[in-house]
Design an enzyme around this catalytic site. Structure first.
Site, short mmCIF file in Angstrom:
data_model
loop_
_atom_site.label_atom_id
_atom_site.label_comp_id
_atom_site.label_asym_id
_atom_site.label_seq_id
_atom_site.Cartn_x
_atom_site.Cartn_y
_atom_site.Cartn_z
N GLU A 149 0.82 -1.20 0.00
CA GLU A 149 0.00 0.00 0.00
C GLU A 149 0.86 1.26 0.00
O GLU A 149 2.02 1.22 0.42
CB GLU A 149 -0.89 0.02 1.24
CG GLU A 149 -2.20 -0.72 1.09
CD GLU A 149 -3.25 0.14 0.38
OE1 GLU A 149 -2.89 1.11 -0.31
OE2 GLU A 149 -4.44 -0.17 0.53
N ASP A 150 0.27 2.37 -0.44
CA ASP A 150 0.96 3.65 -0.34
C ASP A 150 0.80 4.25 1.05
O ASP A 150 1.77 4.69 1.65
CB ASP A 150 0.47 4.63 -1.41
CG ASP A 150 -1.05 4.78 -1.44
OD1 ASP A 150 -1.75 4.03 -0.71
OD2 ASP A 150 -1.55 5.63 -2.20
N ASP A 153 -4.47 4.98 6.66
CA ASP A 153 -4.92 5.96 7.65
C ASP A 153 -5.90 5.30 8.61
O ASP A 153 -5.51 4.84 9.67
CB ASP A 153 -5.48 7.23 7.00
CG ASP A 153 -6.35 6.95 5.78
OD1 ASP A 153 -7.00 5.90 5.75
OD2 ASP A 153 -6.36 7.79 4.87
#
Length: 244
Positions: A149-150, A153
């Protein structure tokens, strides 16, 4: 594609929701709150059409490369000859994903890789839905899978994605490797999954403050992916809505 809805109650025993599972060896680099930002005058160029949209660089390209190499080393130590399957979550993770695999090649780590698109939205119920597409689940059968994943959150999408991959792919194991993990006010921002069910990625590059960030593959309305550094958006840029 697979479209599935999960209730928060289904996640109580999820193995990725326990903060104690990440040892000090795997602790991310902490980018402090109120970290000083630098701009183009300090060697961080950007396309001229972005003028006024960017507040400053939060993480420099060199630091991204250094940290990615470290993550590759950790993965190599943990997976060795297991030949894991790396699953890139498009589009935001693509730049980090390709650099990570390049670093693993230097370590002579064997692997295969696949790509996945994930779309999430909130319906009438508080936990929302996730739709996955672009992946042949049979390629994950009895494999060690690492989702790349980038940024994580709330972790809501991943916490619902992982059980889908486990069920449809019949995986041997699943872990998450993310470049960024955002420190947020869980009580205010975790709408889809209660804070106590927060997903904890095992492998994480940087822990960052709750800022609106773009660059290095990450976008705002499909713009700014082409920045080589990770930038904080300016107020004017946010108000522009990604328009150039």
């Amino acid at each position: 594609f697979v479209h599935i809805k999960m209730q928060a109650a289904d996640l109580k025993h999820h193995p990725h929701l326990n903060e104690e599972r990440r040892s000090s060896r795997l602790a991310p680099v902490i980018v402090p709150d109120q970290a000083p930002l630098s701009g183009a005058e300090n060697g961080h160029p950007y396309p001229k059409e972005y003028e006024g949209h960017l507040g400053g660089v939060l993480i420099k390209h060199k630091d991204i490369l250094d940290r990615t190499a470290r993550l590759a080393k950790l993965l190599n130590e943990d997976y060795g000859e297991k030949r894991p399957v790396f699953v890139c979550v498009l589009k935001g993770a693509s730049m980090f994903f390709h650099q990570l695999l390049a670093d693993l090649q230097l370590l002579e780590q064997g692997y295969t890789f696949e790509f996945l698109r994930a779309q999430s939205y909130v319906g009438d119920e508080s936990t929302g839905n996730v739709k996955l597409s672009g992946l042949d689940y049979s390629l994950l059968n009895d494999k060690h899978v690492i989702i790349v994943e980038d940024i994580v959150d709330t972790g809501a999408t991943l916490a619902k994605m992982i059980p889908i991959l486990e069920k449809e792919g019949k995986t041997k194991s699943i872990e998450v490797c993310t470049l960024l993990e955002k420190r947020i006010d869980h009580e205010r921002h975790r709408k889809e999954i209660p804070a106590r069910f927060a997903l904890i990625p095992k492998y994480c590059g940087f822990s960052i403050p709750n800022e609106f960030i773009v660059g290095y593959g990450m976008d705002y309305n499909e713009i700014y992916r082409d920045l080589k550094d990770i930038w904080v958006m300016s107020k004017a840029g946010i108000e522009a809505g990604g328009g150039i």
